[in-house]
Structures are given as structure tokens and as C-alpha cells.
Design a protein around this motif. Structure first.
Motif, PDB file in Angstrom:
ATOM      1  N   VAL A   1       0.720  -1.236  -0.048  1.00  0.00           N
ATOM      2  CA  VAL A   1       0.098  -0.090   0.213  1.00  0.00           C
ATOM      3  C   VAL A   1       1.004   1.331  -0.047  1.00  0.00           C
ATOM      4  CG1 VAL A   1      -1.689   1.296   1.474  1.00  0.00           C
ATOM      5  CG2 VAL A   1      -2.234  -1.215   0.981  1.00  0.00           C
ATOM      6  N   ASN A   2       0.412   2.195  -0.564  1.00  0.00           N
ATOM      7  CA  ASN A   2       1.299   3.354  -0.776  1.00  0.00           C
ATOM      8  C   ASN A   2       0.820   4.455   0.547  1.00  0.00           C
ATOM      9  OD1 ASN A   2       2.541   5.868  -1.257  1.00  0.00           O
ATOM     10  ND2 ASN A   2       0.988   6.639  -2.839  1.00  0.00           N
TER      11      ASN A   2
ATOM     12  N   ILE B   1      -4.458   6.987   3.945  1.00  0.00           N
ATOM     13  CA  ILE B   1      -4.446   7.973   5.192  1.00  0.00           C
ATOM     14  C   ILE B   1      -4.242   6.991   6.576  1.00  0.00           C
ATOM     15  CG2 ILE B   1      -7.140   7.577   5.450  1.00  0.00           C
ATOM     16  CD1 ILE B   1      -7.023  10.600   5.953  1.00  0.00           C
ATOM     17  N   THR B   2      -4.410   5.645   6.443  1.00  0.00           N
ATOM     18  CA  THR B   2      -4.275   4.848   7.615  1.00  0.00           C
ATOM     19  C   THR B   2      -3.104   3.974   7.131  1.00  0.00           C
ATOM     20  OG1 THR B   2      -6.069   3.389   7.066  1.00  0.00           O
ATOM     21  CG2 THR B   2      -6.375   5.170   8.523  1.00  0.00           C
ATOM     22  N   ARG B   3      -2.327   3.375   7.931  1.00  0.00           N
ATOM     23  CA  ARG B   3      -1.199   2.408   7.573  1.00  0.00           C
ATOM     24  C   ARG B   3      -2.052   1.140   6.914  1.00  0.00           C
ATOM     25  NH1 ARG B   3       2.942   2.946  12.392  1.00  0.00           N
ATOM     26  NH2 ARG B   3       2.844   5.277  12.554  1.00  0.00           N
ATOM     27  N   GLY B   4      -1.464   0.879   5.859  1.00  0.00           N
ATOM     28  CA  GLY B   4      -2.033  -0.475   5.224  1.00  0.00           C
ATOM     29  C   GLY B   4      -3.214  -0.185   4.867  1.00  0.00           C
ATOM     30  N   LEU B   5      -3.851   0.722   4.976  1.00  0.00           N
ATOM     31  CA  LEU B   5      -5.349   1.146   4.633  1.00  0.00           C
ATOM     32  C   LEU B   5      -6.303   0.205   5.589  1.00  0.00           C
ATOM     33  CD1 LEU B   5      -5.485   0.747   0.646  1.00  0.00           C
ATOM     34  CD2 LEU B   5      -5.640   2.917   2.207  1.00  0.00           C
TER      35      LEU B   5
ATOM     36  N   LEU C   1      -2.819   6.002  11.823  1.00  0.00           N
ATOM     37  CA  LEU C   1      -2.798   7.152  11.129  1.00  0.00           C
ATOM     38  C   LEU C   1      -1.366   7.028  10.108  1.00  0.00           C
ATOM     39  CD1 LEU C   1      -3.594  10.478  12.939  1.00  0.00           C
ATOM     40  CD2 LEU C   1      -4.968   8.899  11.506  1.00  0.00           C
ATOM     41  N   SER C   2      -1.221   7.248   8.736  1.00  0.00           N
ATOM     42  CA  SER C   2      -0.298   7.180   8.241  1.00  0.00           C
ATOM     43  C   SER C   2       0.714   8.496   8.182  1.00  0.00           C
ATOM     44  CB  SER C   2      -0.197   6.831   6.826  1.00  0.00           C
ATOM     45  OG  SER C   2      -1.064   7.794   6.286  1.00  0.00           O
ATOM     46  N   ASP C   3       1.963   8.442   7.959  1.00  0.00           N
ATOM     47  CA  ASP C   3       2.599   9.723   7.967  1.00  0.00           C
ATOM     48  C   ASP C   3       2.243  10.666   6.932  1.00  0.00           C
ATOM     49  OD1 ASP C   3       4.196   8.520   9.994  1.00  0.00           O
ATOM     50  OD2 ASP C   3       5.847   8.247   8.436  1.00  0.00           O
TER      51      ASP C   3
ATOM     52  N   GLY D   1      -6.048   9.152   1.549  1.00  0.00           N
ATOM     53  CA  GLY D   1      -7.629   8.530   1.296  1.00  0.00           C
ATOM     54  C   GLY D   1      -7.483   7.245   1.851  1.00  0.00           C
ATOM     55  N   ASN D   2      -8.687   6.476   1.804  1.00  0.00           N
ATOM     56  CA  ASN D   2      -8.559   4.957   2.275  1.00  0.00           C
ATOM     57  C   ASN D   2      -8.856   3.884   1.051  1.00  0.00           C
ATOM     58  OD1 ASN D   2      -7.443   4.152   4.651  1.00  0.00           O
ATOM     59  ND2 ASN D   2      -9.335   3.181   5.120  1.00  0.00           N
ATOM     60  N   GLY D   3      -8.677   4.492  -0.204  1.00  0.00           N
ATOM     61  CA  GLY D   3      -8.948   3.829  -1.279  1.00  0.00           C
ATOM     62  C   GLY D   3     -10.228   3.353  -1.274  1.00  0.00           C
TER      63      GLY D   3
END
Lengths: 169, 435, 337
Positions: free
Chosen positions: B108-109, B136-140, B145-147, B160-162
Motif C-alpha cells: 500500500v502507498n 490515510i491509515t497504515r496499510g489502509l 494514522l499514516s505519515d 484517502g483510504n482507497g
């Protein structure tokens, strides 16, 4: 042509023939089975002529035809109805027209699935020849030789009459 | 421009055609001169100039290059479903010059490393512009929260969260509050996971008849309501991805009237098809959100027409053949759609459901404004444009589709709208082969 | 605008309207459903002979492809195929390959090598037999033996045969289907069959949690109150209730369900005095139906088994016949070309 095929005459011929065969074989209480649909109409008439009180059977050979793999299932199949036990009985099998003999083979296969009859006598109204199997009627109303483009068909039940059709009509 | 009378190296001139600028105005027969990746001159000045190459746009529409807010390029990934090279080329075939790359890749990006990987891949192998969207979140996963600031610094244009919802409203609220701190745009597909459960088709007539597992409309509308309330409270710039219900459009319009900073998009297939597409158990039309009823479709089109819905997206989801060949419940969702977006849109124009100017706006200036960008055909602007013949037909199929995914929405008939040329920063990203 | 028109009925009929697959009752008209019932009547007669076998499918191979195990349904299909003189192969795939990741397409590729003529398919996913019919070699007939929540057409047709035996015809009949319609493939097929065959009214009686969205669009009326729903009924069909329904918060308890929607003698007394009671089985006594009713004079639950074999024989021979006719058609076309 129709004039040549007088129905009463043909039926007289069948009745006489059947009486002779029955007497010759010493059969006392035969039962009739007609092959749907023409054979059933004939069985009805012949049971009266031969004074057979026992109700006749009706056979629908659709499930036994050997041409399923070429033409599929007859969509108007009706249940066969044999209102007696065939085991050990003398059966008169009746059809309107015999040609290749395949219908009769199917009918005999079906009859044997109901039980083992003592004997089967085959009677047909018209014999067109052109046999493909070693099956011969014991009694025939009349033998006919048709041209390649001609067909016969029994219409009924009342009155019974024979139609000669030219192919393509 | 002063030097317009004389020809200089590597210039291209487009003559004839109808020009749509994406803001509703159109002009006939205007010439365009492109040099050094930009529009060097338009109209008289362009006509007078000699160029190295001249392309006639007779019978064609010239529009700004299309911008897709939701596209799956499948890279990084295992390559079976496509990659940056194959899918950006497909996008160019569809008239797109900019695509937002969904964060749903493998991995995941959700880190600047993956964002760089995508940008590097695009720089070397994509004929068009690729704008990554960060997770927006780690690994969706919807838990941590992601960086986000790091992702933005690395080049992500939004987070976003895909296609996955965020299960927990508390986390959703924090996602928005954190993103708002840095002025980021957040993109969410509204779906309440508890209500959607194991469904995969619109909970309606067709699902009842075929015994499919339904996703009720309320799975979307409840999520839309929740997200609108949270956006209002946190003040974040919210973008709702891929709406499918009439009620969602109503709530969206209402929120905008009240001044909430919210934008939205709809996938083209939601405008073109309904639940009826599933009638023969056609697994291709297993999409998420599911294709809904005719009244939903009509409301979504009205939403685009009236500008309540800002953008039409492809929601392009290429798959390998096996992923789509199974009973519907066992297939993966999504259409290989990016090459058919324009054609399906032109069919809507043909049926008077949408004006051509609405369609072009929703594919150009609409999505551009969601990203805070522009899509103008004017002197000095980057030469991002496409040139298509709306009256010509093509037959989507193995011979014509560029994407690795063969499950285009229509493959059994010809579609209107052939893209003759796509220019991205003045370079030919797609040119229809001659003959 | 609709997508490519690939509705099921094109798939299951030959060009001249004969059956070639039997996947769903959708798209089959009254004449065809009546043909199935009539043909089944003929096979019931065959079942009464000393040799209960006809040579129709002799030399053909029927594969029972059960991705979801069901001994009962599988045995009636097996018996039906054997009475048609076919060779039968039973493949129980519920526990093997596909659950370990092999795709349905791959399983089919392996089975093609067996040169079979017919697959009888039971699968937990709606549309699986349809998918198989689309991907299988031409000439192979697919019979749906129940797929997900979608359809169980042979079960519905055997129920129609039972109804016709007792009521003579469908015109004027009021029929109720009671219980878990939401998860029931049988109910969907029954509602369809009853509508096509001309029943006057089809009611579904269940709480809202056990009814699909827009259930009326299938061709039935909804009744939440069973006492009201029983009035004037000629036929009442009870559906099986799975125990899992309690866990999914669809129902509070079996006891409450039985009290509200179980069939007992008092409720049955509200129906027409000649009302027959049906159940596709297996029965949960005391959950859907009281023993006194299940074993009572109005119950026709047992003779549904005989009819099951006859219906399956009819459908198998008709579909095989359709495939045969189609192949002949193609051959003769090629001959002319």
C-alpha cells in the motif's frame, strides 16, 4: 389411391388374420396393446371385433426410441398404460404402419420391462416393406409399395382413414 | 508571442476542430500551436505560424486532457493485473493526461518510499502525469494514522483510504482532524462496512431475483452522513469518492449549501449502467459501490449536470482474467474502464442525458479544482489536451484495448468516440494508428 | 442503457425453444413448464413397472458435481440418471480442491477430460451453474441442483407436480410460502413457477428480517401475520429454518419463531379444509412444523420424494434431448454450407 385402401376391408383382413393365428397357436385369452397413436385406435376397434373384454394397453415408446441421439426427446410423450400384468400373457401388439421395424423393437423392449410375456403376435394395418431389422408382422391388412416421395398416415380415431401424402405437401 | 511568425524546433500545430475549454465555452475552427510542452499560440497567431508537424482536427473535439481522480495502476504489485506502463498508456488511449494513482497497491502507498517508487516508475514509463494519492491509515487498515505530512512532501496530492471504509468513526474523525492540520484533501469512499457486510450487489430487484448478497443503499448514505458531519466539525476538505445513490447526492447538495468544504465524484459506469447489468450473472459488473437502480442513475447524472458532483472518474480496476472468471461472489470487483469513459459519456450525450460541455467539465476542470489545479487551454498553459472524433466508432476488445484488463464494460458492440491524439505536456502520449 | 443482454433464458434454450440446460425457471414459459410436468408424469408410470428403467440416456455419462454436500438431493439425481440408463459419477467437491484454492474454472478443465455429457451442479454461490454453462464445452448439459440463494428449479418443479396431482390445475389456487424466504433458493423458484403456471395468489409469510428487499417484485404478496395469511389457502409450503439465523440477529429464538410462524393444527384449521401441506425437507419438527401436521392427513411431504425422481428424469432427458437436437442442427447447417 384412397379408394384402393378401404378401411373396413383392411380391418376385416386383420381380424380374419388374427383369428387364424390365435387358433393356430392355441391362444385363448390374448390381450391387446396398441402403439400410440394409430395402433391404439386400431386396438380399440379390434378388441371389439375380437370380443376381447379385457381393456387394451397403450404404449408410448418415446423413452425407448433408438434415435434419441439424433432427434432428442419427443416433447409430447404420454405415460404408457398397461392395465394388466404382462407376465406370462399372450400379447397382440398392434401398430398402424410397419417399415424399418425399429418402432416394434422399441415396443418389445418396453413390454419386457413390464414383465415376461408368454408370446407376442404382431399385427399391422399396412406393411411398407423396407425393413431394417429382422422383424415381420404375423398379420397385415395390406402390403404397399410407395414411391420415394410418398408417405402414408393413419387419421382417426373416428372415422379411421388412411392418408397418402406426397412429400413436400 | 513575438516569435510566432517564424518556426522553431519541435513544434506542432493543430488546425480545425471544435475547442472546448472545460468551462463551458466552445469555439469552432481555432488553431493551436504547441511548442516546448506549452500552448505557444492560439487562433490567428497560430494559423500564421509554420510548424514541424500539422495535425488536422477536422470533425474532432479538442478538449483539455482528462483528469482521473481514481485510477488503479496496479504498481507496485505482482504485475498480473497491469503496471504503470500498461495502465497509463491505456489512460492516454482514453484521452487522460493526468491520473491519480490509488493507494491500493501492493504494498500500500502509505509511506514516502512507496510514493517515490510510483513517481519514479511514472517518470520513466508513463506518457502522462501520475499523481499519487497516499493512504490515510497504515496499510489502509483503518487503525493507525499514516505519515500524511511525509506522504505529501513526497508528492501525494491527497490522502484517502482507497475503496475501503474506515470502520471506526473515532479513527475517521482523527484522520480528518490530522489531515486538516496540513490543509490536505481527504478522499473517502463512503461505505458503512457493518451494513455492507458480505454483500456484493445492490440490494434491490435484481439481487432479490438472483439471490445475490445485497449491499443496501443505507450502507452508503449512512456513511455519507457521518462523513459530512465529521468534515463539518473538523473543517477538513473532504472529497467523497464514487457515489452511487440518489440520497447521497441530495445530502451532498445540502451540505454544500451549508458551506461545508466537500467535493465528490462518480464513476462513469454508475452513469451508464444499473443493477440490470447483473441480470445474466455478468461478473464483469461486479463493482463497488454496486450498480444501483435507474432512479439512482438518473439522480447521479443530474448531480453531474448541476455541478453538485464535481468529477466523473474511471475507477479503473484492471484484473487478470482469472480474477473475473468465477461465480460473481468469488470474483474481484471492478471494471477495466479507463479506455471506455469518454465513449460511455458520449452515449449519454447522444441520449440527451448530459451535455457535451458537462461531460468535458466533469472530466477536466471539475476534477482539476478538486486537486487545486487548473485545466485550461490557453496560451502559456501546459499542452495537456486530447483530440477525439465523437462521430467515429471503435470496437473495444482484445485487439483495441491497451489495458492489461480485458473486462471493459462493453465488448459486444461498437462505441462512439475515438481518441485521435492525446498530448501530455506537448508530448504525444497517444496517437491513433493510421488506417 | 443496459449492459450486454445475457439473460439466463437465452443460455438455457435452443434456438427453437427446447431446453438444453436447466439453470433457472426465469425465462421459461408456461408451455415448457407444463411439458416438464407432463414428461414427469410419464416417468412416474415408469417407476411403477417391474423394471424401472428406460434406455434414453444409455451410454451417456452424468456427473453429479456437488460443491456443497447434500446426500438427499444427490441420491435422487443419481437414481434418476440410473433409471435413464446413464452412467453416473458422483463428485463431492465440497471438501476437496476448490476449498483449497483451486478455482472453479480449473476444476472444470479437469472434468472436461472425462468426456461427460451432463453436469448436475450444486454450489453455495448464486450463479455458479450459470457460470459453468457459459464456460463448458458445447453439447454438455448443465442441470442446477441448487445454487446459493438463487434457484433450485428441480425442487420447485417437483413441488408443482405434487400440487397438480392434488389440485388438478393451478388456476384459482392460493399458495403461501412460510419462513426463511431470504435465504431460500427453493422459495424463489417456487414463486416463479407458481406465477408462470397461473396460480391466483402467492403469499410469503415471514418476519421482515427473513424477506428479501423488494420481494413483491418476484410476484407475491407479503403477510407478516400468519393467522391472517392462512385464510383461504389451498397450499401451504413450509421452508426449512437454519439454526444460524439466530446468530445473525435475524431472529430472537426458535421458540418465538415457532410460536409466530410454525405450522400447527390450529393455524392449519384457518386454511381451506382441503389445503395441502408441503415442505422441501428435511423437516425441523417443532421449529417450522408440528409433528401432528407433518404426519397428518393434509401433509403431502412424503410423496414429494417419488415426484422428485420423476421430475429429475424429465429435466435430464429433455435437456439432453435439446443438446442432441442442437448438435444435429449445427451438423446439418455445416453440411449445407
Amino acid at each position: 389411391m384412397t379408394a384402393l385402401l378401404d378401411m373396413d376391408q383392411l380391418l376385416d383382413q386383420m381380424e380374419t388374420g388374427l383369428r387364424q393365428v390365435l387358433e393356430h397357436r392355441g391362444v385363448e385369452s390374448p390381450v391387446l396393446i396398441g402403439i400410440r397413436t394409430g395402433g391404439v385406435w386400431l386396438a380399440d376397434v379390434l378388441s371389439k371385433r375380437l370380443d376381447i373384454e379385457e381393456p387394451f394397453g397403450e404404449l408410448d415408446i418415446s423413452f425407448y426410441r433408438d434415435d434419441f441421439s439424433r432427434i432428442g426427446l419427443n416433447p409430447r410423450v404420454k405415460p404408457s398404460s398397461l392395465p394388466f400384468d404382462t407376465e406370462g400373457r399372450d400379447i397382440i401388439l398392434i401398430d398402424d404402419v410397419i417399415m424399418s421395424g425399429r418402432t416394434i423393437r422399441a415396443a418389445m423392449n418396453e413390454i419386457f420391462d413390464y414383465g415376461r410375456p408368454a408370446s407376442i403376435i404382431l399385427a399391422t394395418l399396412i406393411d411398407l416393406g423396407a425393413r431394417e431389422l429382422p422383424i415381420q408382422p404375423d398379420v397385415t391388412g395390406r402390403k404397399l409399395a410407395l414411391d420415394a416421395h410418398q408417405r402414408v398416415k393413419l387419421r382417426g380415431p373416428d372415422p379411421l382413414r388412411i392418408e397418402l401424402q406426397e412429400a413436400g405437401q | 508571442m513575438s516569435s510566432a511568425e517564424t518556426s522553431t524546433g519541435n513544434s506542432l500545430k493543430i488546425t480545425g476542430g471544435r475547442l472546448y475549454d472545460g468551462e463551458g465555452s466552445e469555439s469552432e475552427n481555432i488553431a493551436l500551436l504547441i511548442r516546448d510542452g506549452r500552448i505557444a499560440a492560439m487562433g490567428e497567431a497560430a494559423s500564421r505560424t509554420r510548424a514541424d508537424e500539422t495535425i488536422s482536427a477536422d470533425n474532432c473535439v479538442i478538449a483539455p486532457g482528462f483528469i482521473d481522480l481514481c485510477c488503479n495502476l496496479r504498481e507496485p504489485g505482482n504485475g498480473q493485473k497491469g503496471n504503470i506502463a500498461s495502465e497509463t498508456r491505456a489512460a492516454a488511449h482514453g484521452g487522460f493526461t493526468t491520473v491519480c494513482a490509488s493507494p491500493e497497491t501492493s504494498p500500500v502507498n502509505d509511506s514516502s518510499a512507496v510514493t517515490h517508487l510510483i513517481r519514479d516508475g511514472a517518470a520513466s514509463r508513463s506518457p502522462i502525469r501520475v499523481l499519487p494519492v497516499g493512504a490515510i491509515t497504515r496499510g489502509l487498515e483503518g487503525d493507525l494514522l499514516s505519515d500524511m505530512a511525509g506522504l505529501t512532501a513526497a508528492g501525494c496530492v491527497a490522502v484517502g483510504n482507497g475503496s475501503r471504509g474506515v470502520r471506526n468513526a473515532r479513527i475517521l474523525r482523527r484522520c480528518m482532524a490530522y489531515a486538516q492540520t496540513f490543509g490536505l484533501t481527504v478522499m473517502f469512499s463512503p461505505e458503512n462496512q457493518a451494513l455492507a457486510a458480505d454483500g456484493y450487489a445492490h440490494d434491490g430487484l435484481v439481487t432479490s431475483r438472483l439471490g445475490l448478497l445485497g449491499i443496501p443503499e443505507v450502507a452508503e448514505t449512512a456513511a455519507v452522513m457521518e462523513m459530512l458531519l465529521l468534515a463539518e466539525e473538523t473543517g477538513v476538505r473532504l472529497h467523497l469518492s464514487q457515489l452511487s445513490c440518489a440520497r447521497s447526492v441530495e445530502m451532498l447538495a445540502d451540505a454544500r449549501r451549508r458551506g461545508i468544504a466537500v467535493t465528490a465524484d462518480v464513476a462513469m459506469h454508475q452513469l451508464a449502467f444499473t443493477e440490470d447489468a447483473l441480470a445474466g450473472f455478468d461478473s464483469r459488473f461486479h463493482v463497488r459501490p454496486p450498480l444501483r437502480s435507474e432512479s439512482d442513475r438518473k439522480a447521479l447524472i443530474a448531480g453531474v449536470r448541476e455541478g453538485v458532483i464535481d468529477a466523473i472518474v474511471s475507477q479503473h480496476q484492471p484484473h487478470d482474467t482469472a480474477a473475473k472468471q468465477a461465480p460473481m461472489a468469488a470474483t474481484e470487483s471492478g471494471l477495466s474502464s479507463i479506455e471506455s469513459v469518454l465513449s460511455l459519456g458520449l452515449e449519454l450525450v447522444e441520449m440527451n442525458e448530459l451535455a457535451l460541455s458537462d461531460l468535458i467539465r466533469a472530466l477536466t476542470t471539475g476534477p482539476a479544482s478538486v486537486l487545486g489545479r487548473t485545466a485550461r487551454l490557453a496560451e502559456g498553459e501546459p499542452a495537456d489536451l486530447c483530440l477525439f472524433d465523437p462521430e467515429a466508432f471503435w470496437a473495444p476488445g482484445a485487439q483495441t484495448l491497451v489495458s492489461a484488463g480485458r473486462h471493459a464494460p462493453v465488448t459486444d458492440r461498437e462505441l462512439p468516440g475515438v481518441v485521435r491524439l492525446t498530448l501530455a505536456e506537448g508530448r504525444k502520449a497517444w496517437q491513433q494508428p493510421a488506417g | 442503457m443496459t449492459a450486454n443482454d445475457a439473460s439466463p433464458h437465452h443460455l438455457q434454450l435452443t434456438r427453437d425453444g427446447q431446453l438444453r440446460h436447466f439453470l433457472t425457471l426465469d425465462g421459461l414459459d408456461r408451455a415448457l413448464l407444463t411439458d416438464i410436468l407432463d414428461t414427469a408424469d410419464s416417468f412416474i408410470e415408469v417407476g411403477e413397472r417391474s423394471i424401472k428403467k428406460v434406455p434414453l440416456l444409455r451410454g451417456r455419462t452424468v456427473v453429479n458435481l456437488f460443491f456443497e454436500s447434500s446426500t438427499r438431493t444427490r441420491s435422487t439425481f443419481e437414481l434418476a440418471a440410473k433409471r435413464l440408463s446413464a452412467d453416473v459419477l458422483n463428485l463431492d467437491i465440497s471438501t476437496s480442491a476448490t476449498s483449497k484454492g483451486e478455482s472453479l474454472s480449473d476444476t472444470l478443465l479437469n472434468l472436461e477430460a472425462m468426456a461427460s455429457d451432463m453436469f448436475v451442479v450444486r454450489h453455495s454461490q448464486s450463479g455458479a451453474p450459470h457460470f459453468i454453462a457459459e464456460s463448458v464445452t458445447p453439447g454438455v448439459a448443465i442441470i442446477n441442483a441448487g445454487d446459493g440463494r438463487h434457484a433450485h428449479p428441480t425442487q420447485a418443479m417437483l413441488d408443482m407436480l405434487t400440487i397438480r396431482q392434488h389440485k388438478g390445475q393451478f388456476e384459482g389456487l392460493k399458495v403461501a410460502i412460510v419462513g426463511d424466504v431470504l435465504h431460500s433458493r427453493v422459495a424463489r423458484s417456487q414463486i416463479r413457477a407458481l406465477n408462470v403456471l397461473g396460480a391466483e395468489e402467492v403469499r410469503v409469510i415471514a418476519p421482515g428480517t427473513l424477506l428479501p428487499n423488494d420481494v413483491e417484485s418476484l410476484g407475491c404478496k407479503v403477510e407478516y401475520d400468519m393467522t391472517r395469511g392462512m385464510s383461504d389457502l389451498d397450499v401451504v409450503i413450509m421452508l426449512r429454518l437454519q439454526k444460524e439465523r439466530m446468530e445473525g440477529a435475524l431472529l430472537p429464538s426458535e421458540r418465538e419463531f415457532y410460536r409466530l410462524y410454525g405450522l400447527n393444527q390450529e393455524k392449519l384449521a384457518l386454511a381451506h379444509p382441503e389445503c395441502i401441506v408441503m415442505h422441501p425437507g428435511p423437516i425441523n419438527r417443532g421449529v417450522e412444523i408440528e409433528s401432528a401436521v407433518a404426519d397428518g392427513p393434509q401433509s403431502v411431504i412424503l410423496n414429494q420424494v417419488t415426484n422428485g425422481i420423476a421430475i429429475r428424469m424429465a429435466v435430464m432427458s429433455m435437456a439432453m434431448g435439446g443438446q442432441v437436437a442442437e448438435r444435429q442442427h449445427k451438423l446439418s447447417e455445416r453440411g449445407q454450407a
